[in-house]
Design a protein around this motif. Structure first.
Motif, PDB file in Angstrom:
ATOM      1  N   ILE A   3     -28.111   1.708  10.811  1.00  0.00           N
ATOM      2  CA  ILE A   3     -27.440   1.695  12.170  1.00  0.00           C
ATOM      3  C   ILE A   3     -28.243   2.442  13.010  1.00  0.00           C
ATOM      4  O   ILE A   3     -28.449   2.356  14.167  1.00  0.00           O
ATOM      5  CB  ILE A   3     -25.950   1.876  12.169  1.00  0.00           C
ATOM      6  CG1 ILE A   3     -25.262   0.889  11.581  1.00  0.00           C
ATOM      7  CG2 ILE A   3     -25.321   2.295  13.522  1.00  0.00           C
ATOM      8  CD1 ILE A   3     -23.822   0.952  11.328  1.00  0.00           C
ATOM      9  N   SER A   4     -28.329   3.949  12.635  1.00  0.00           N
ATOM     10  CA  SER A   4     -29.340   4.788  13.505  1.00  0.00           C
ATOM     11  C   SER A   4     -30.605   4.402  13.606  1.00  0.00           C
ATOM     12  O   SER A   4     -31.281   4.591  14.812  1.00  0.00           O
ATOM     13  CB  SER A   4     -29.217   6.113  12.716  1.00  0.00           C
ATOM     14  OG  SER A   4     -29.823   6.046  11.463  1.00  0.00           O
ATOM     15  N   ARG A   5     -31.236   3.805  12.745  1.00  0.00           N
ATOM     16  CA  ARG A   5     -32.687   3.274  12.729  1.00  0.00           C
ATOM     17  C   ARG A   5     -32.796   2.038  13.814  1.00  0.00           C
ATOM     18  O   ARG A   5     -33.479   2.042  14.784  1.00  0.00           O
ATOM     19  CB  ARG A   5     -33.014   2.771  11.395  1.00  0.00           C
ATOM     20  CG  ARG A   5     -33.506   3.802  10.555  1.00  0.00           C
ATOM     21  CD  ARG A   5     -34.453   3.584   9.522  1.00  0.00           C
ATOM     22  NE  ARG A   5     -33.968   2.363   8.624  1.00  0.00           N
ATOM     23  CZ  ARG A   5     -33.153   2.287   7.648  1.00  0.00           C
ATOM     24  NH1 ARG A   5     -32.866   3.475   7.117  1.00  0.00           N
ATOM     25  NH2 ARG A   5     -32.664   1.238   6.909  1.00  0.00           N
ATOM     26  N   TRP A   6     -31.598   1.355  13.854  1.00  0.00           N
ATOM     27  CA  TRP A   6     -31.579   0.270  15.050  1.00  0.00           C
ATOM     28  C   TRP A   6     -31.264   0.759  16.153  1.00  0.00           C
ATOM     29  O   TRP A   6     -31.954   0.367  17.204  1.00  0.00           O
ATOM     30  CB  TRP A   6     -30.293  -0.784  14.627  1.00  0.00           C
ATOM     31  CG  TRP A   6     -30.050  -1.696  15.582  1.00  0.00           C
ATOM     32  CD1 TRP A   6     -30.752  -2.941  15.661  1.00  0.00           C
ATOM     33  CD2 TRP A   6     -29.090  -1.755  16.532  1.00  0.00           C
ATOM     34  NE1 TRP A   6     -30.488  -3.714  16.792  1.00  0.00           N
ATOM     35  CE2 TRP A   6     -29.512  -3.113  17.381  1.00  0.00           C
ATOM     36  CE3 TRP A   6     -28.386  -0.762  17.033  1.00  0.00           C
ATOM     37  CZ2 TRP A   6     -28.596  -3.218  18.983  1.00  0.00           C
ATOM     38  CZ3 TRP A   6     -27.524  -1.170  18.283  1.00  0.00           C
ATOM     39  CH2 TRP A   6     -27.665  -2.361  18.812  1.00  0.00           C
ATOM     40  N   CYS A   7     -30.458   1.809  16.510  1.00  0.00           N
ATOM     41  CA  CYS A   7     -30.368   2.501  17.653  1.00  0.00           C
ATOM     42  C   CYS A   7     -31.395   2.778  18.317  1.00  0.00           C
ATOM     43  O   CYS A   7     -31.688   2.909  19.573  1.00  0.00           O
ATOM     44  CB  CYS A   7     -29.049   3.614  17.651  1.00  0.00           C
ATOM     45  SG  CYS A   7     -27.540   2.918  17.711  1.00  0.00           S
ATOM     46  N   PHE A   8     -32.105   3.594  17.489  1.00  0.00           N
ATOM     47  CA  PHE A   8     -33.500   4.128  18.002  1.00  0.00           C
ATOM     48  C   PHE A   8     -34.653   3.302  18.013  1.00  0.00           C
ATOM     49  O   PHE A   8     -35.916   3.727  18.367  1.00  0.00           O
ATOM     50  CB  PHE A   8     -33.753   5.680  17.316  1.00  0.00           C
ATOM     51  CG  PHE A   8     -32.951   6.845  17.453  1.00  0.00           C
ATOM     52  CD1 PHE A   8     -33.244   7.558  18.543  1.00  0.00           C
ATOM     53  CD2 PHE A   8     -31.670   6.818  16.856  1.00  0.00           C
ATOM     54  CE1 PHE A   8     -32.524   8.658  18.975  1.00  0.00           C
ATOM     55  CE2 PHE A   8     -30.748   7.801  17.124  1.00  0.00           C
ATOM     56  CZ  PHE A   8     -31.122   8.805  18.350  1.00  0.00           C
ATOM     57  N   GLY A   9     -34.517   2.259  17.606  1.00  0.00           N
ATOM     58  CA  GLY A   9     -35.652   1.116  17.494  1.00  0.00           C
ATOM     59  C   GLY A   9     -36.728   1.481  16.470  1.00  0.00           C
ATOM     60  O   GLY A   9     -37.920   1.069  16.558  1.00  0.00           O
ATOM     61  N   VAL A  10     -36.358   1.986  15.270  1.00  0.00           N
ATOM     62  CA  VAL A  10     -37.323   2.230  14.316  1.00  0.00           C
ATOM     63  C   VAL A  10     -37.565   1.087  13.551  1.00  0.00           C
ATOM     64  O   VAL A  10     -36.710   0.187  12.784  1.00  0.00           O
ATOM     65  CB  VAL A  10     -36.571   3.569  13.182  1.00  0.00           C
ATOM     66  CG1 VAL A  10     -37.458   3.542  12.024  1.00  0.00           C
ATOM     67  CG2 VAL A  10     -36.324   4.545  14.090  1.00  0.00           C
ATOM     68  N   GLY A  12     -40.942  -0.293  10.808  1.00  0.00           N
ATOM     69  CA  GLY A  12     -42.127  -0.093  10.059  1.00  0.00           C
ATOM     70  C   GLY A  12     -41.943   0.888   9.227  1.00  0.00           C
ATOM     71  O   GLY A  12     -41.103   2.062   9.401  1.00  0.00           O
ATOM     72  N   LYS A  13     -42.727   1.094   8.066  1.00  0.00           N
ATOM     73  CA  LYS A  13     -42.493   2.353   7.063  1.00  0.00           C
ATOM     74  C   LYS A  13     -42.981   3.865   7.876  1.00  0.00           C
ATOM     75  O   LYS A  13     -42.389   4.810   7.557  1.00  0.00           O
ATOM     76  CB  LYS A  13     -43.511   2.075   6.082  1.00  0.00           C
ATOM     77  CG  LYS A  13     -43.486   3.009   4.892  1.00  0.00           C
ATOM     78  CD  LYS A  13     -44.032   2.814   3.627  1.00  0.00           C
ATOM     79  CE  LYS A  13     -45.542   1.918   3.715  1.00  0.00           C
ATOM     80  NZ  LYS A  13     -46.371   1.791   2.393  1.00  0.00           N
ATOM     81  N   LEU A  18     -41.263   8.861  10.134  1.00  0.00           N
ATOM     82  CA  LEU A  18     -41.397   9.913  11.212  1.00  0.00           C
ATOM     83  C   LEU A  18     -39.723  10.095  11.671  1.00  0.00           C
ATOM     84  O   LEU A  18     -39.300  11.411  11.905  1.00  0.00           O
ATOM     85  CB  LEU A  18     -42.024   9.248  12.376  1.00  0.00           C
ATOM     86  CG  LEU A  18     -42.007  10.153  13.588  1.00  0.00           C
ATOM     87  CD1 LEU A  18     -42.805  11.469  13.435  1.00  0.00           C
ATOM     88  CD2 LEU A  18     -42.900   9.210  14.753  1.00  0.00           C
ATOM     89  N   PHE A  19     -39.096   9.002  11.594  1.00  0.00           N
ATOM     90  CA  PHE A  19     -37.843   9.198  12.162  1.00  0.00           C
ATOM     91  C   PHE A  19     -36.907  10.236  11.093  1.00  0.00           C
ATOM     92  O   PHE A  19     -36.232  10.966  11.684  1.00  0.00           O
ATOM     93  CB  PHE A  19     -36.944   7.768  12.154  1.00  0.00           C
ATOM     94  CG  PHE A  19     -35.596   7.805  12.695  1.00  0.00           C
ATOM     95  CD1 PHE A  19     -35.308   8.413  14.025  1.00  0.00           C
ATOM     96  CD2 PHE A  19     -34.460   7.238  11.832  1.00  0.00           C
ATOM     97  CE1 PHE A  19     -33.991   8.326  14.544  1.00  0.00           C
ATOM     98  CE2 PHE A  19     -33.276   7.390  12.611  1.00  0.00           C
ATOM     99  CZ  PHE A  19     -32.876   7.970  13.900  1.00  0.00           C
ATOM    100  N   ALA A  20     -37.210  10.190   9.973  1.00  0.00           N
ATOM    101  CA  ALA A  20     -36.526  10.775   8.780  1.00  0.00           C
ATOM    102  C   ALA A  20     -36.991  12.341   9.160  1.00  0.00           C
ATOM    103  O   ALA A  20     -35.790  13.153   9.026  1.00  0.00           O
ATOM    104  CB  ALA A  20     -36.861  10.295   7.348  1.00  0.00           C
ATOM    105  N   GLU A  21     -38.005  12.671   9.409  1.00  0.00           N
ATOM    106  CA  GLU A  21     -38.584  13.993   9.709  1.00  0.00           C
ATOM    107  C   GLU A  21     -37.660  14.484  11.109  1.00  0.00           C
ATOM    108  O   GLU A  21     -37.434  15.714  10.916  1.00  0.00           O
ATOM    109  CB  GLU A  21     -39.810  14.020   9.993  1.00  0.00           C
ATOM    110  CG  GLU A  21     -40.635  13.876   8.361  1.00  0.00           C
ATOM    111  CD  GLU A  21     -42.302  13.551   8.768  1.00  0.00           C
ATOM    112  OE1 GLU A  21     -42.858  14.090   9.726  1.00  0.00           O
ATOM    113  OE2 GLU A  21     -43.002  13.166   7.730  1.00  0.00           O
TER     114      GLU A  21
END
Length: 97
Positions: A3-10, A12-13, A18-21
């Motif tokens: 859900i958080s990756r979808w919200c931010f448009g993340v 690819g690996k 980068l998003f995790a960092e």
């Protein structure tokens, strides 16, 4: 999570990493403040002398609710990372007018 990756448009690996960092380096207090600020913002006027570039695929701040000067169709909320070249082009174009 998804859900958080979808919200931010993340996508690819590399962006996932980068998003995790970014999340690791972001305080819980800031996240709470930011979520509250977005949810309760009641801006009624657009400031003058602003060139607004927005992502057409921004799920956190959808384009339908934005009056942008320029839209990067596939840009998500983190487009400064994966569409930096296109953003730079548009800023240069704007200032050359």
């Amino acid at each position: 999570n998804f859900i958080s990756r979808w919200c931010f448009g993340v996508k690819g690996k590399d962006m996932k990493k980068l998003f995790a960092e970014v999340l690791k380096d972001t305080s819980a207090e800031f996240l709470k403040w930011a979520m509250y600020a977005i949810a309760t913002w009641e801006n009624k006027e657009n400031p003058q002398n602003v060139f607004h570039i927005h992502g057409g695929s921004d799920n956190l701040l959808p384009i339908d609710y934005v009056d942008a000067d320029f839209t990067i169709k596939t840009g998500g909320h983190l487009m400064v990372f994966d569409h930096a070249e296109k953003i730079s082009e548009e800023i240069k174009r704007y200032f050359s007018l």
